[in-house]
Design a protein around this motif. Structure first.
Motif, PDB file in Angstrom:
ATOM      1  N   GLU A  97       0.861  -1.359  -0.026  1.00 51.27           N
ATOM      2  CA  GLU A  97      -0.128   0.269  -0.111  1.00 51.27           C
ATOM      3  C   GLU A  97       0.887   1.311  -0.032  1.00 51.27           C
ATOM      4  OE1 GLU A  97      -2.142   3.333   2.611  1.00 51.27           O
ATOM      5  OE2 GLU A  97      -0.360   2.088   2.711  1.00 51.27           O
ATOM      6  N   ARG A  98       1.972   1.086   0.543  1.00 54.04           N
ATOM      7  CA  ARG A  98       2.643   2.506   0.635  1.00 54.04           C
ATOM      8  C   ARG A  98       3.354   2.879  -0.510  1.00 54.04           C
ATOM      9  NH1 ARG A  98       1.164   3.812   5.152  1.00 54.04           N
ATOM     10  NH2 ARG A  98       2.124   3.789   7.296  1.00 54.04           N
ATOM     11  N   ASN A  99       3.374   1.733  -1.603  1.00 57.69           N
ATOM     12  CA  ASN A  99       3.756   1.991  -3.034  1.00 57.69           C
ATOM     13  C   ASN A  99       2.732   2.546  -3.925  1.00 57.69           C
ATOM     14  OD1 ASN A  99       6.729   1.703  -3.516  1.00 57.69           O
ATOM     15  ND2 ASN A  99       6.397  -0.363  -2.649  1.00 57.69           N
ATOM     16  N   SER A 100       1.578   2.426  -3.143  1.00 58.11           N
ATOM     17  CA  SER A 100       0.337   2.937  -4.175  1.00 58.11           C
ATOM     18  C   SER A 100      -0.235   4.321  -3.792  1.00 58.11           C
ATOM     19  CB  SER A 100      -0.862   1.963  -3.956  1.00 58.11           C
ATOM     20  OG  SER A 100      -1.296   2.128  -2.578  1.00 58.11           O
ATOM     21  N   LEU A 101       0.598   4.999  -2.746  1.00 59.83           N
ATOM     22  CA  LEU A 101       0.263   6.341  -2.384  1.00 59.83           C
ATOM     23  C   LEU A 101       0.774   7.500  -3.183  1.00 59.83           C
ATOM     24  CD1 LEU A 101       0.526   5.885   1.630  1.00 59.83           C
ATOM     25  CD2 LEU A 101      -1.804   5.870   0.118  1.00 59.83           C
ATOM     26  N   LYS A 102       0.219   8.393  -3.292  1.00 58.67           N
ATOM     27  CA  LYS A 102       0.626   9.770  -4.210  1.00 58.67           C
ATOM     28  C   LYS A 102       1.150  10.569  -3.295  1.00 58.67           C
ATOM     29  CE  LYS A 102      -0.301  13.102  -7.577  1.00 58.67           C
ATOM     30  NZ  LYS A 102      -1.187  13.529  -8.599  1.00 58.67           N
ATOM     31  N   TYR A 103       2.506  10.747  -3.039  1.00 60.37           N
ATOM     32  CA  TYR A 103       3.120  11.636  -2.088  1.00 60.37           C
ATOM     33  C   TYR A 103       3.293  12.833  -2.571  1.00 60.37           C
ATOM     34  CZ  TYR A 103       4.237   7.282   0.276  1.00 60.37           C
ATOM     35  OH  TYR A 103       4.040   5.924   0.844  1.00 60.37           O
ATOM     36  N   ILE A 104       2.562  13.944  -2.061  1.00 55.79           N
ATOM     37  CA  ILE A 104       2.589  15.347  -2.882  1.00 55.79           C
ATOM     38  C   ILE A 104       3.235  16.293  -1.969  1.00 55.79           C
ATOM     39  CG2 ILE A 104       0.334  14.910  -3.903  1.00 55.79           C
ATOM     40  CD1 ILE A 104      -0.950  16.999  -1.730  1.00 55.79           C
TER      41      ILE A 104
END
Length: 457
Positions: free
Chosen positions: A290-297
């Motif tokens: 899941e941490r790789n599916s997040l969009k960090y803005i």
């Protein structure tokens, strides 16, 4: 009326009407931007509440941050923990274990659901509530505490939106209850010493300050089910600005008498690209995690610049992503010289050691001359009880001392609101090509006559 008088009267009336229209437009604009709200009570600047022989404490949230408060308040004369609320069963069991070692078996516990804190607030044997929960809960819990007749002490930041900050200010004024954001760094030894130096005029007239929260925290992304990273990671997907400004900003604001002779006027903010969190997730987690599916803005580094009404400047930075040493900057520049932290150093034109072109890193003599009386009195006790070198304990001790002696707190709801407002204002500025955003005057003009924080003894 003569012709001249009539013309003068009409001209003046038209001018007054125009000014009135401009003022009405300005008020409407400020209201729509959240810069002003109608007062719903009396100012709480310098609020003094009736003396308490014993301060009965309710703790909401005793996880990674809040667990320290169990020990701190248990070791302060005149304070007694009566109730604790947390929705994590493991955290509750840990709290019970700490209290058992202290010989306390009479504390009430709550936490069956997310609204259980309301049961704690309904207790008559709770005078103050200490809130150390995820940030989204700070506003509703602090408001509910004040409406229940309790004094609210809130972890940083105090709230996440200007609207919610105004709501806490209005509620404090309507209820005449304290709402203090617990900025612990204001009680660090170095910060207290610099405040003492500033009050004694060592740096001359103040011009500029630099504050920061530079603390590499990518490892928290591995906290999935519980602990800080389980919720704080998502803040990097919701906001692009300075999401944690107050640790560095609180002390320099006190140096500069913000809300007590000066106030924040406007802010401009810019963020670097957001690269570090995604790269860390790719390196440390499976591809389908899941941490790789997040969009960090949230930009890895955010830099904001605040202008005060008196024209002074404050640079505030945030970086919890890049690999670099910890720093809060803690820099204050005046017409006679400068102090900077991390590492501590000083340079003065008059009264220093050697040339102001060279840093003086020898702090022993400065501590000997300018150590804050509060640290001189309580420093050893604070260091013994711990909490970020003693600042946590000293903050708690000072809160209880003020309540037991009918003295105003060192930080009030206006401070917490102004310092926390950097978060939403920086987000708005970044989204608007770094155009400046005005700070609300949460004091409604009272900053002009507010009494500067003294050197308490």
């Amino acid at each position: 009326m003569s012709g001249f008088d009539r013309r003068s009267f009409l001209k003046a009336s038209m001018g007054a009407a125009a000014l009135g229209a401009i003022s009405a437009c300005a008020q409407a604009r400020n209201s729509s931007m959240g810069l002003t709200t109608k007062a719903k009570g009396q100012s709480v600047m310098g609020l003094v509440v009736p003396k308490m022989d014993e301060v009965r404490v309710g703790l909401i949230g005793v996880g990674e941050r809040g667990t320290g408060y169990i020990s701190h308040f248990s070791n302060i004369e005149g304070a007694r923990i009566t109730a604790i609320c947390d929705t994590d069963p493991l955290t509750i069991e840990r709290a019970k274990g700490i209290l058992a070692k202290l010989g306390r078996t009479d504390v009430a516990f709550y936490g069956q659901n997310k609204e259980s804190y309301l049961e704690l607030l309904a207790r008559p044997d709770v005078d103050i509530v200490v809130i150390a929960t995820p940030w989204d809960w700070h506003h509703p819990m602090a408001k509910a505490a004040m409406l229940a007749g309790k004094h609210a002490f809130v972890e940083v930041p105090m709230a996440l939106t200007v609207e919610h900050l105004w709501d806490l200010v209005n509620t404090a004024e309507a209820t005449q209850r304290n709402c203090m954001m617990m900025e612990n760094v204001n009680y660090g030894r170095e910060e207290l010493m610099v405040l003492n130096m500033v009050r004694q005029g060592l740096f001359g007239e103040l011009l500029h300050a630099e504050a920061a929260y530079i603390h590499e925290l990518r490892w928290q992304m591995k906290e999935i089910e519980r602990k800080t990273g389980s919720w704080r990671t998502y803040m990097h997907t919701r906001y692009n600005g300075n999401i944690y400004p107050t640790h560095g900003l609180g002390p320099v604001s006190q140096y500069m008498n913000i809300n007590r002779g000066d106030r924040f006027d406007y802010l401009t903010s810019a963020s670097s690209p957001a690269l570090g969190r995604a790269a860390y997730a790719k390196r440390e987690f499976p591809a389908d995690h899941e941490r790789n599916s997040l969009k960090y803005i949230h930009g890895d580094i955010n830099t904001s610049l605040i202008k005060t009404v008196k024209g002074r400047t404050i640079m505030v930075q945030h970086d919890t992503t890049t690999p670099r040493p910890y720093s809060r900057h803690n820099l204050i520049q005046g017409t006679n010289g400068v102090f900077a932290g991390f590492p501590n150093r000083i340079a003065l034109e008059q009264g220093g050691s050697g040339s102001y072109h060279d840093w003086d890193y020898d702090m022993d003599k400065w501590f000997k001359q300018y150590d804050h009386p509060l640290w001189t009195r309580m420093g050893q006790e604070a260091e013994k009880n711990g909490g970020h070198g003693g600042m946590d304990f000293l903050m708690c001790w000072r809160m209880i001392y003020c309540l037991r002696n009918a003295e105003p707190l060192d930080q009030d709801v206006y401070d917490g609101a102004a310092w926390s407002a950097v978060l939403p204002l920086s987000v708005a500025s970044v989204a608007d090509r770094s155009n400046s955003k005005d700070f609300p005057d949460f004091t409604r003009g009272a900053w002009q006559t507010g009494k500067p924080l003294g050197i308490v003894r």
